[in-house]
Design a protein around this motif. Sequence first.
Motif, PDB file in Angstrom:
ATOM      1  N   VAL A 225       0.855  -1.190   0.000  1.00 51.66           N
ATOM      2  CA  VAL A 225       0.000   0.000   0.000  1.00 51.66           C
ATOM      3  C   VAL A 225       0.890   1.238   0.000  1.00 51.66           C
ATOM      4  O   VAL A 225       1.862   1.326   0.758  1.00 51.66           O
ATOM      5  N   VAL A 226       0.585   2.197  -0.847  1.00 45.11           N
ATOM      6  CA  VAL A 226       1.481   3.336  -1.038  1.00 45.11           C
ATOM      7  C   VAL A 226       1.710   4.120   0.249  1.00 45.11           C
ATOM      8  O   VAL A 226       2.845   4.505   0.551  1.00 45.11           O
ATOM      9  N   ASP A 227       0.662   4.359   1.029  1.00 41.13           N
ATOM     10  CA  ASP A 227       0.859   5.117   2.264  1.00 41.13           C
ATOM     11  C   ASP A 227       1.741   4.362   3.259  1.00 41.13           C
ATOM     12  O   ASP A 227       2.497   4.970   4.022  1.00 41.13           O
ATOM     13  N   GLU A 228       1.652   3.039   3.254  1.00 39.02           N
ATOM     14  CA  GLU A 228       2.487   2.256   4.149  1.00 39.02           C
ATOM     15  C   GLU A 228       3.943   2.259   3.678  1.00 39.02           C
ATOM     16  O   GLU A 228       4.870   2.247   4.501  1.00 39.02           O
ATOM     17  N   ALA A 229       4.157   2.294   2.375  1.00 39.06           N
ATOM     18  CA  ALA A 229       5.523   2.406   1.853  1.00 39.06           C
ATOM     19  C   ALA A 229       6.136   3.740   2.262  1.00 39.06           C
ATOM     20  O   ALA A 229       7.291   3.800   2.709  1.00 39.06           O
ATOM     21  N   ALA A 230       5.369   4.817   2.123  1.00 38.42           N
ATOM     22  CA  ALA A 230       5.861   6.129   2.540  1.00 38.42           C
ATOM     23  C   ALA A 230       6.103   6.156   4.043  1.00 38.42           C
ATOM     24  O   ALA A 230       7.097   6.729   4.520  1.00 38.42           O
ATOM     25  N   GLY A 231       5.218   5.520   4.804  1.00 41.70           N
ATOM     26  CA  GLY A 231       5.384   5.463   6.252  1.00 41.70           C
ATOM     27  C   GLY A 231       6.629   4.714   6.663  1.00 41.70           C
ATOM     28  O   GLY A 231       7.282   5.066   7.659  1.00 41.70           O
ATOM     29  N   ALA A 232       6.992   3.683   5.904  1.00 37.10           N
ATOM     30  CA  ALA A 232       8.207   2.925   6.213  1.00 37.10           C
ATOM     31  C   ALA A 232       9.444   3.804   6.032  1.00 37.10           C
ATOM     32  O   ALA A 232      10.397   3.717   6.823  1.00 37.10           O
ATOM     33  N   LEU A 233       9.450   4.653   5.010  1.00 35.63           N
ATOM     34  CA  LEU A 233      10.582   5.559   4.807  1.00 35.63           C
ATOM     35  C   LEU A 233      10.691   6.553   5.960  1.00 35.63           C
ATOM     36  O   LEU A 233      11.788   6.824   6.468  1.00 35.63           O
ATOM     37  N   THR A 234       9.551   7.086   6.400  1.00 38.30           N
ATOM     38  CA  THR A 234       9.554   8.030   7.519  1.00 38.30           C
ATOM     39  C   THR A 234      10.017   7.345   8.797  1.00 38.30           C
ATOM     40  O   THR A 234      10.831   7.893   9.552  1.00 38.30           O
ATOM     41  N   ALA A 235       9.500   6.139   9.052  1.00 45.41           N
ATOM     42  CA  ALA A 235       9.864   5.405  10.265  1.00 45.41           C
ATOM     43  C   ALA A 235      11.350   5.076  10.303  1.00 45.41           C
ATOM     44  O   ALA A 235      11.938   4.940  11.384  1.00 45.41           O
ATOM     45  N   ALA A 236      11.969   4.942   9.127  1.00 42.57           N
ATOM     46  CA  ALA A 236      13.399   4.630   9.059  1.00 42.57           C
ATOM     47  C   ALA A 236      14.272   5.855   9.321  1.00 42.57           C
ATOM     48  O   ALA A 236      15.494   5.729   9.392  1.00 42.57           O
ATOM     49  N   GLY A 237      13.646   7.015   9.460  1.00 42.63           N
ATOM     50  CA  GLY A 237      14.398   8.227   9.755  1.00 42.63           C
ATOM     51  C   GLY A 237      14.642   9.134   8.566  1.00 42.63           C
ATOM     52  O   GLY A 237      15.316  10.165   8.699  1.00 42.63           O
ATOM     53  N   LEU A 238      14.101   8.771   7.398  1.00 41.71           N
ATOM     54  CA  LEU A 238      14.240   9.638   6.231  1.00 41.71           C
ATOM     55  C   LEU A 238      13.280  10.824   6.355  1.00 41.71           C
ATOM     56  O   LEU A 238      12.218  10.723   6.975  1.00 41.71           O
ATOM     57  N   ARG A 239      13.650  11.932   5.749  1.00 44.71           N
ATOM     58  CA  ARG A 239      12.890  13.166   5.912  1.00 44.71           C
ATOM     59  C   ARG A 239      12.264  13.604   4.595  1.00 44.71           C
ATOM     60  O   ARG A 239      12.666  13.178   3.521  1.00 44.71           O
ATOM     61  N   GLU A 240      11.281  14.486   4.724  1.00 43.82           N
ATOM     62  CA  GLU A 240      10.636  15.093   3.551  1.00 43.82           C
ATOM     63  C   GLU A 240      10.178  14.024   2.574  1.00 43.82           C
ATOM     64  O   GLU A 240      10.433  14.109   1.364  1.00 43.82           O
ATOM     65  N   VAL A 241       9.511  13.009   3.078  1.00 40.89           N
ATOM     66  CA  VAL A 241       8.998  11.944   2.210  1.00 40.89           C
ATOM     67  C   VAL A 241       7.853  12.506   1.378  1.00 40.89           C
ATOM     68  O   VAL A 241       6.898  13.070   1.917  1.00 40.89           O
ATOM     69  N   ARG A 242       7.963  12.350   0.077  1.00 43.90           N
ATOM     70  CA  ARG A 242       6.946  12.871  -0.839  1.00 43.90           C
ATOM     71  C   ARG A 242       6.442  11.741  -1.735  1.00 43.90           C
ATOM     72  O   ARG A 242       7.221  10.879  -2.170  1.00 43.90           O
ATOM     73  N   VAL A 243       5.154  11.755  -2.016  1.00 44.58           N
ATOM     74  CA  VAL A 243       4.518  10.754  -2.876  1.00 44.58           C
ATOM     75  C   VAL A 243       3.852  11.480  -4.031  1.00 44.58           C
ATOM     76  O   VAL A 243       3.055  12.400  -3.817  1.00 44.58           O
ATOM     77  N   ARG A 244       4.154  11.059  -5.237  1.00 40.25           N
ATOM     78  CA  ARG A 244       3.573  11.683  -6.435  1.00 40.25           C
ATOM     79  C   ARG A 244       3.015  10.607  -7.339  1.00 40.25           C
ATOM     80  O   ARG A 244       3.708   9.655  -7.702  1.00 40.25           O
ATOM     81  N   SER A 245       1.758  10.745  -7.723  1.00 46.80           N
ATOM     82  CA  SER A 245       1.160   9.819  -8.684  1.00 46.80           C
ATOM     83  C   SER A 245       1.572  10.214 -10.096  1.00 46.80           C
ATOM     84  O   SER A 245       1.493  11.384 -10.475  1.00 46.80           O
ATOM     85  N   ILE A 246       2.018   9.230 -10.874  1.00 48.10           N
ATOM     86  CA  ILE A 246       2.353   9.479 -12.283  1.00 48.10           C
ATOM     87  C   ILE A 246       1.549   8.551 -13.204  1.00 48.10           C
ATOM     88  O   ILE A 246       1.889   8.360 -14.363  1.00 48.10           O
ATOM     89  N   GLY A 247       0.471   7.981 -12.670  1.00 48.17           N
ATOM     90  CA  GLY A 247      -0.303   7.017 -13.442  1.00 48.17           C
ATOM     91  C   GLY A 247      -0.856   7.547 -14.750  1.00 48.17           C
ATOM     92  O   GLY A 247      -1.025   6.790 -15.714  1.00 48.17           O
TER      93      GLY A 247
END
Length: 301
Positions: A225-247
């Motif tokens: 799930v896209v929000d969970e993928a973004a959440g995993a990056l944030t939880a790992a300590g990465l910053r300014e996580v951004r999600v952009r749809s290109i469909g």
Amino acid sequence: MTQQPPPAGPADPPDGPAPPDLPDRVARTYGELDLSTVPAFAGGFINFGYWTGLPGPADRPLTEADRIRSEQDLYRLVLGAFDRPRGRTALDVGCGRGLGSALALREYGLGTVIGMDAHPDQIARAREANATLLAPGADATGRLEFLQGAAQRIPLPDGSIDCLFSVEAAQHFRDLPGFAREAARVLRPGGRLALTTFFARTRAAARVLPALLPPYADGLDVPHVVDEAAGALTAAGLREVRVRSIGDGVWEYYDRYMAQQPGLRDEWPRRYLTAYETGLLDYYVLTAGADRDARPAGDTP
């Protein structure tokens, strides 16, 4: 021929054990069956492509050259997320045949590009496909290399990478949080991550997708799930996580290309457009940065 090999069944086991960290279906698809040779992946880059930069009228017939250009342009879209990449060190996670790694080195002026893949056959193919660049005396000698490694256990030192990118590989990752932690570990302070692939939009969609698309049912892909993928990056300590749809630049064009090919127009991969149009999945670019003040593990003031 289908975009991906036909779903595995009880009478269709892989030949021999899977490489470490790889489920049998993934091992066979990228080993014995060699997905890069499937006609829908003309050029061997193995991605759905980003089609908005193609020349000519938008409604003209799509050619094999357009298909290859779309696969290259997906890499260019991701690599464009890096600010001033010239001279920096980059890691391509899930590099396949290494064609995108070579494109990154050739077009973006990176100092070093390391292509990494979990499948030993893909690393062998990458070295063969890029033999000219890897040859002694070539301009890329020492600047392009390929190594075997799993996304959740990257065989590189802490803080050794400036730019980490991954193009249509994360749908295979069984441990996205593990990958996120490893990405955060190997990135230098201020380093950047850019990842693109297709994700389920919601958990409810993730439960439905295996009934529609065989790769989710047979174990090739995971309906993250896209929000969970973004959440995993944030939880790992990465910053300014951004999600952009290109469909809007992926699914309709890809389906049009498939529809125009006699051997592909009736195949199940055209259900990806259905999944997109019904809100089950989409194609995304995720970007994030490492903390500029972070110190590598074990480093003390």
